[in-house]
Write a protein that holds these residues in place. Structure first.
Motif, mmCIF file in Angstrom:
data_model
loop_
_atom_site.group_PDB
_atom_site.id
_atom_site.type_symbol
_atom_site.label_atom_id
_atom_site.label_comp_id
_atom_site.label_asym_id
_atom_site.label_seq_id
_atom_site.Cartn_x
_atom_site.Cartn_y
_atom_site.Cartn_z
ATOM 1 N N LEU A 54 0.824 -1.207 0.000
ATOM 2 C CA LEU A 54 0.000 0.000 0.000
ATOM 3 C C LEU A 54 0.863 1.264 0.000
ATOM 4 O O LEU A 54 0.506 2.274 -0.609
ATOM 5 N N ALA A 55 2.002 1.197 0.673
ATOM 6 C CA ALA A 55 2.894 2.359 0.717
ATOM 7 C C ALA A 55 3.441 2.709 -0.664
ATOM 8 O O ALA A 55 3.795 3.861 -0.918
ATOM 9 N N ARG A 56 3.503 1.723 -1.556
ATOM 10 C CA ARG A 56 4.034 1.966 -2.899
ATOM 11 C C ARG A 56 2.967 2.476 -3.865
ATOM 12 O O ARG A 56 3.268 2.704 -5.045
ATOM 13 N N GLN A 64 2.322 8.071 -3.032
ATOM 14 C CA GLN A 64 3.662 8.600 -3.257
ATOM 15 C C GLN A 64 3.614 9.990 -3.864
ATOM 16 O O GLN A 64 4.410 10.861 -3.508
ATOM 17 N N ALA A 65 2.672 10.216 -4.784
ATOM 18 C CA ALA A 65 2.574 11.542 -5.417
ATOM 19 C C ALA A 65 2.239 12.617 -4.404
ATOM 20 O O ALA A 65 2.733 13.751 -4.498
ATOM 21 N N MET A 66 1.404 12.285 -3.413
ATOM 22 C CA MET A 66 0.988 13.260 -2.414
ATOM 23 C C MET A 66 1.828 13.196 -1.149
ATOM 24 O O MET A 66 1.618 13.986 -0.220
ATOM 25 N N ASP A 67 2.780 12.272 -1.083
ATOM 26 C CA ASP A 67 3.614 12.080 0.107
ATOM 27 C C ASP A 67 2.744 11.986 1.354
ATOM 28 O O ASP A 67 2.990 12.636 2.375
ATOM 29 N N ALA A 68 1.713 11.155 1.270
ATOM 30 C CA ALA A 68 0.715 11.044 2.333
ATOM 31 C C ALA A 68 1.044 9.894 3.270
ATOM 32 O O ALA A 68 1.656 8.899 2.863
ATOM 33 N N PRO A 69 0.641 9.973 4.534
ATOM 34 C CA PRO A 69 0.840 8.849 5.448
ATOM 35 C C PRO A 69 0.009 7.641 5.023
ATOM 36 O O PRO A 69 -1.036 7.778 4.377
ATOM 37 N N THR A 88 -6.127 8.007 -6.994
ATOM 38 C CA THR A 88 -5.827 8.884 -8.117
ATOM 39 C C THR A 88 -7.022 8.921 -9.071
ATOM 40 O O THR A 88 -7.630 7.884 -9.343
ATOM 41 N N PHE A 89 -7.355 10.106 -9.561
ATOM 42 C CA PHE A 89 -8.476 10.281 -10.487
ATOM 43 C C PHE A 89 -8.011 10.991 -11.755
ATOM 44 O O PHE A 89 -7.018 11.729 -11.743
#
Length: 367
Positions: A34-36, A41-46, A68-69
């Motif tokens: 899920l982290a990948r 990754q684009a939003m650098d979100a937790p 992502t949309f």
């Protein structure tokens, strides 16, 4: 109690919370997967957040999936809350976790598509409303086998009258009603439906995805890059059912389903994760539904189910919707749109848009 972002290294603490409510736990490899996710990754979100007591014991958690949309040439992001668990000792932490989720910047919406009736009041406090309208309370199911469902009802009755007796049964048969491993074969499918194998490697899939985007709707990303990731879940215990409605060499619709067991004493269910067709493909949904019923029978599923249905898909289902059993009955799908979000009517979601592809309980009961 402090609330902090969690990482795959917290897998055991998160598993303890899952076990406390009878859910199957995601592995550390599953959290790394899920982290990948490209959206995260684009939003650098937790990955999500965990609340601990002063001794570091986990009290509550909330997963954070960034979907992502695509809307034409635009790429947008939305936050999906999932796997929210609050232990009795952590009562009152849910609002803090939800506020943390919605404090993220750069999202056009925040939503959950798998809520229970008790959560609805809490969501209203955060301006998260039942959505999509008018289908937020609707789940569709197509029963296939009476016997396993009858056994499940008897087990539920036994649990309500004597949990100890059910415990003795489960000591002898750890996971009743578990199906024997089988796979769907090409010969099981009706004419005009094909198996999808590694769609991210198929030029026909990329052409289909571009055709979907060209229709001008707000769509959860199904590009080859995203599909490669989404279908790589290491915690899956049986292969997915991936189908394409085809006209010659052209894909005009697709379906994705997963075999799951909602609980230890439930029979297996083939859960529809995704079901879509191009506007001009008049009978694609009908063909895909026929194929999904055949697949469900092949996999010994007691029923075929669609957890989330939009108005658009309801129309496309036609007679299939008329013959379905209505489940749910409460607003299990909720969303909050930010002021600069596209018009909500442009978004006609399927379960794929939420957490169903990675939060269903596996049919074997194991991860």
């Amino acid at each position: 109690m402090p609330v902090r972002p969690f990482t795959p290294e917290d897998a055991e603490a998160l598993a303890a919370l899952n076990r406390s409510v009878g859910w199957s736990a995601r592995s550390a490899a599953g959290w790394r997967w899920l982290a990948r996710d490209p959206g995260r990754q684009a939003m650098d979100a937790p990955l999500g957040w965990i609340a601990e007591d002063e001794q570091g014991a986990p009290m509550a958690c909330l997963g954070n999936f960034i979907q992502t949309f695509r809307l034409g040439e635009r790429t947008l992001y939305a936050g999906t809350g999932h796997s929210i668990i609050v232990s009795p000792a952590g009562r009152g932490l849910a609002p803090r976790l939800i506020r943390t989720l919605m404090d993220q910047k750069g999202m056009f919406a925040f939503y959950t598509f798998n809520a229970n009736p008790q959560a609805a009041v809490l969501y209203r406090r955060h301006r998260i409303r039942p959505w999509p309208q008018p289908t937020s309370a609707l789940k569709l199911a197509w029963p296939l086998k009476h016997g396993p469902r009858a056994v499940s009802r008897l087990l539920r009755l036994a649990d309500s009258r004597s949990p100890k007796m059910l415990g003795r049964v489960l000591d002898r048969v750890a996971e009743p009603l578990t199906p024997h491993p089988k796979v769907v074969r090409a010969q099981d499918l009706p004419e005009g439906v094909a198996m999808l194998d590694a769609p991210w490697e198929m030029p026909a899939w990329e052409a289909y995805w571009h055709a979907c985007v060209a229709e001008g709707r707000l769509l959860a990303d199904r590009s080859p890059e995203i599909m490669r990731h989404r279908l790589g879940n290491p915690d899956r215990t049986s292969p997915p059912v991936l189908l394409a409605a085809v006209e010659g060499e052209t894909i005009v619709g697709h379906a994705w389903a997963e075999l799951a067991k909602p609980s230890v004493i439930d029979p297996p269910v083939l859960e529809i994760i995704d079901l879509m067709a191009l506007d001009g493909a008049a009978d694609a949904i009908d063909r895909l539904m026929s194929a999904l019923v055949r697949a469900a029978r092949r996999l010994d599923a007691a029923k075929l189910r669609l957890h989330l249905v939009s108005s658009r898909l309801l129309d496309q289902l036609g007679p299939w919707a008329d013959r379905a059993r209505r489940e749910g009955g409460w607003g299990h799908a909720h969303a909050r749109f930010e002021p600069d979000a596209p018009h909500p009517d442009l978004w006609q979601p399927t379960p794929y848009d939420g957490d169903y592809s990675f939060c269903l309980r596996p049919a074997t009961g194991r991860r």
